[in-house]
Scaffold this active site. Structure first.
Site, PDB file in Angstrom:
ATOM      1  N   ASP A  38      -0.389   1.839  12.238  1.00  0.00           N
ATOM      2  CA  ASP A  38      -0.029   2.610  11.293  1.00  0.00           C
ATOM      3  C   ASP A  38      -0.202   3.998  11.695  1.00  0.00           C
ATOM      4  O   ASP A  38      -1.261   4.516  11.654  1.00  0.00           O
ATOM      5  CB  ASP A  38      -0.682   2.414   9.773  1.00  0.00           C
ATOM      6  CG  ASP A  38      -0.116   3.317   8.617  1.00  0.00           C
ATOM      7  OD1 ASP A  38       0.766   4.217   8.952  1.00  0.00           O
ATOM      8  OD2 ASP A  38      -0.541   3.539   7.684  1.00  0.00           O
ATOM      9  N   TYR A 127      15.764  16.393   7.637  1.00  0.00           N
ATOM     10  CA  TYR A 127      15.574  15.680   8.765  1.00  0.00           C
ATOM     11  C   TYR A 127      15.403  16.421  10.143  1.00  0.00           C
ATOM     12  O   TYR A 127      14.534  16.338  10.682  1.00  0.00           O
ATOM     13  CB  TYR A 127      16.933  14.485   8.972  1.00  0.00           C
ATOM     14  CG  TYR A 127      16.706  13.732  10.260  1.00  0.00           C
ATOM     15  CD1 TYR A 127      15.765  12.945  10.869  1.00  0.00           C
ATOM     16  CD2 TYR A 127      17.701  14.120  11.362  1.00  0.00           C
ATOM     17  CE1 TYR A 127      15.548  12.232  11.779  1.00  0.00           C
ATOM     18  CE2 TYR A 127      17.766  13.638  12.664  1.00  0.00           C
ATOM     19  CZ  TYR A 127      16.733  12.503  12.883  1.00  0.00           C
ATOM     20  OH  TYR A 127      16.659  11.830  14.201  1.00  0.00           O
TER      21      TYR A 127
END
Length: 290
Positions: A38, A127
């Protein structure tokens, strides 16, 4: 044997690197995605790198849902800005060189000549801003890193424009595709090959590792309309593709109307060959048909 850590290994680029890894048997590859590592957990990243001691980290992990990012700005920033900073920090500490993949969305698209690495950046979407801030954060933490900006990525893996056009072209008689956004499609396999070539050449003293920002896409220029037409032609799909203006297809996130990248720097410094976009598209469609 030196190790290469590849993050985001289940995505388009990660999968392409995985497919090529056997050709680079002088390295040991560590392929990770969210299940194995992760990246948003800074302690987990630090422990993994400290334990495995990779010589290189190729960061293919990214939040790429451009339109959804407008609503999920915090998540986009976490993955696209903070993760590169974590990787840079731990890479710098353990002498691991980082190669990070960025995007043409760092530009606003108002140019009319191919963008160089020195051109003014001005992202107009959440983004694009998150990716630009990721570049800045990484190079601040680890100035020895490489950032490779690319555009219009596609492959046989994951979700992308190519696979959408094949699917819709087979299902429908007509499609409407934007014709006033211009750029260059990039075959993920070609970008994967370039990244591994840079590492291999550096290790074999065939070129120097020169940190900084680089541009890579396939050669040539087209619109999304041209790209769709080429996909259908090469895939043998008979579907009428109708060209439309951007204003006829509104999206939550702004797209750069022109995002052609100048690749002369990466060609000069690392001596890489870049295929023409239609030639690579033909290869990909052949693979897809298998």
């Amino acid at each position: 044997m030196k190790k290469i850590l590849v993050t985001g290994a289940d995505g388009q680029l990660g999968a392409a690197i995985k497919a090529l890894a056997a050709n680079y048997n002088e390295f040991e590859f560590l392929f990770t995605d969210i299940q194995e590592l992760d990246l948003t957990n800074q302690a987990a990243v630090a422990m993994f790198v400290e334990t495995e001691k990779p010589a290189y980290i190729i960061n293919c992990a990214a939040y790429t849902a451009v339109d959804i990012a407008e609503k999920e700005a915090d998540l986009a920033r976490l993955i696209n800005t903070k993760v590169p900073a974590y990787l840079g920090k731990v890479g710098q500490k353990h002498q691991a060189r980082v190669i990070h993949v960025s995007t043409d969305y760092v530009f606003d698209g108002t140019s009319y000549t191919p963008y160089t690495e020195n051109d003014l950046v001005n992202p107009e979407s959440v983004y694009g801003k998150s990716k630009l801030n990721g570049e800045i954060a990484l190079l601040k933490e680890a100035p020895s890193s490489l950032v490779i900006r690319t555009s219009w990525l596609y492959s046989i893996h994951g979700k992308n424009f190519l696979k959408t056009m094949v699917k819709l072209g087979e299902e429908r008689d007509k499609l409407r595709v934007v014709c006033d956004q211009v750029g260059t499609p990039t075959y993920a396999d070609d970008l994967a090959e370039v990244i591994l070539t840079i590492i291999s050449k550096t290790e074999n003293k065939l070129c120097d590792w020169k940190p900084g920002i680089y541009h890579y896409s396939n050669e040539g220029v087209c619109s999304w309309y041209d790209f769709a037409k080429a996909i259908h032609e090469l895939a043998g799909i008979s579907c009428h593709v109708h060209p439309i203006a951007t204003e006829e297809y509104p999206t939550p996130a702004a797209r750069p109307p022109y995002s052609v990248l100048n690749k002369s720097k990466i060609k000069r410094i690392f001596g890489v060959q870049i295929p023409y976009w239609r030639d690579s598209l033909k290869k990909c469609i052949t693979e897809l048909k298998k």
